[in-house]
Structure formats: structure tokens, C-alpha cells
Design a protein around this motif. Structure first.
Motif, PDB file in Angstrom:
ATOM      1  N   MET A  67       0.801  41.316 -10.024  1.00  0.00           N
ATOM      2  CA  MET A  67       0.703  39.951 -10.370  1.00  0.00           C
ATOM      3  C   MET A  67      -0.879  39.678 -10.721  1.00  0.00           C
ATOM      4  N   PRO A  68      -0.976  39.184 -11.792  1.00  0.00           N
ATOM      5  CA  PRO A  68      -2.507  38.921 -12.362  1.00  0.00           C
ATOM      6  C   PRO A  68      -3.119  37.547 -11.844  1.00  0.00           C
ATOM      7  N   ALA A  69      -2.893  37.025 -10.660  1.00  0.00           N
ATOM      8  CA  ALA A  69      -3.153  35.761 -10.200  1.00  0.00           C
ATOM      9  C   ALA A  69      -4.631  35.374 -10.410  1.00  0.00           C
ATOM     10  N   SER A  70      -5.475  36.090 -10.020  1.00  0.00           N
ATOM     11  CA  SER A  70      -7.080  35.829 -10.048  1.00  0.00           C
ATOM     12  C   SER A  70      -7.164  35.893 -11.597  1.00  0.00           C
ATOM     13  N   GLU A  71      -6.664  36.670 -12.441  1.00  0.00           N
ATOM     14  CA  GLU A  71      -6.927  36.926 -13.763  1.00  0.00           C
ATOM     15  C   GLU A  71      -6.734  35.508 -14.499  1.00  0.00           C
ATOM     16  N   LEU A  72      -5.412  35.187 -14.189  1.00  0.00           N
ATOM     17  CA  LEU A  72      -4.746  34.000 -14.723  1.00  0.00           C
ATOM     18  C   LEU A  72      -5.445  32.714 -14.302  1.00  0.00           C
ATOM     19  N   PHE A  73      -6.055  32.469 -13.202  1.00  0.00           N
ATOM     20  CA  PHE A  73      -6.704  31.442 -12.719  1.00  0.00           C
ATOM     21  C   PHE A  73      -8.435  31.609 -13.589  1.00  0.00           C
TER      22      PHE A  73
END
Length: 168
Positions: A67-73
Motif C-alpha cells: 500500500m503506497p500510503a506515504s507516496e499517495l500523501f
């Protein structure tokens, strides 16, 4: 919601106009306009570069099954920075360039995660406040067995066990 819209459409433009007037008094009107155009062009170039980088990072993480949470943020921060840098003004440009700085994005992400964690903890505590002891277990804990292993006595449970036979 009204407060946010009030700030966005009334307070921010007033601050921007005041800052532009003060800067034009110091460096001149033409230089102020050139500065605003220059920051917009430079900002657009940086937003494009960092936006493509964030997009490729998101694709790479998703390809690995993560899950690319930091990249999405990070991508969201770059988009907001782009909007702020395209808006004429000094304050919006400063905030936009700050959002393009990776250490500031990391700091914002950590603060957001901390804030969301605190809100979730408060909601879970409030929801569990009025329930019985059995319902106060964390949703992440393993449920306890309905039998006491030392005595073999069944505890009170919401499951009704029994046998049935269908008679037609």
C-alpha cells in the motif's frame, strides 16, 4: 466548513494583496510581477518533476503488492503545492514551495498519522465506555474461548449452542 471557505476566499486574498503591495513598495511593481511569474514557472517545473516521481513510486509500490500510503500523501502534497504556486501571491508561493520540500512532507505525514491515531483511540474509548467488560476488548485482540480450560465450565456467551432435528 464555513470557516474554511471564509479563510480561503476572503482572508487569504486580503493577505496576498497586502503582501504584494508591500513587496512592490520595496522592489518595484514590475519586479513584483516578474517575481510572481517566475515563481509560477519554477513551481510548475518542480511540480511536474516531483509529481511524475511520486506517480512512478506509487506504481512501483503497487506492483510489489504494498500500500503506497506515504507516496499517495506525497503526491497529494505536490498537487496542493502546484495549485498554491499557480495562485498569484507571495504567501501561497512560500507555502507551495514548502510543500515541495520532502522533509516538510514527511513531517506533515507523521503529524497527520499521529492526529488520526489519537482521534481513532478517542473514538474507540468513547464507544467502549458504555459496554460491559466483555465488550471492552480491543477489536485487534483474539477472542477468548467460551470454555474455561481449568474447570471445563462454559462462560456466558451470546452464542446459543444446541442440536435440532427437522421433521417434515
Amino acid at each position: 466548513m464555513f470557516r474554511i471557505l471564509f479563510v480561503l476566499f476572503i482572508v487569504v486574498p486580503i493577505i496576498e494583496i497586502a503582501l504584494l503591495i508591500q513587496v512592490s513598495d520595496v522592489i518595484g511593481g514590475v519586479a513584483t510581477i516578474a517575481l510572481v511569474v517566475l515563481t509560477a514557472v519554477l513551481g510548475a517545473k518542480l511540480v511536474k518533476q516531483q509529481g511524475l516521481s511520486a506517480f512512478s513510486n506509487v506504481q512501483g509500490q503497487m506492483a510489489q503488492g504494498q500500500m503506497p500510503a506515504s507516496e499517495l500523501f506525497s503526491g497529494l502534497c505536490v498537487i496542493i503545492a502546484g495549485v498554491l504556486l499557480m495562485t498569484p501571491g507571495i504567501m501561497t508561493d512560500v507555502i507551495g514551495f514548502m510543500l515541495l520540500t520532502p522533509p516538510i512532507r514527511v513531517h506533515l505525514a507523521n503529524a497527520l498519522v499521529k492526529q488520526i491515531g489519537a482521534q481513532m483511540h478517542a473514538k474507540m474509548s468513547a464507544q467502549q465506555g458504555g459496554f460491559s467488560h466483555h465488550a471492552q476488548q480491543s477489536p485487534f485482540e483474539q477472542p477468548q474461548s467460551s470454555f474455561d480450560k481449568t474447570e471445563g465450565v462454559q462462560e456466558q456467551s451470546s452464542t446459543i449452542e444446541g442440536e435440532y432435528q427437522r421433521k417434515d
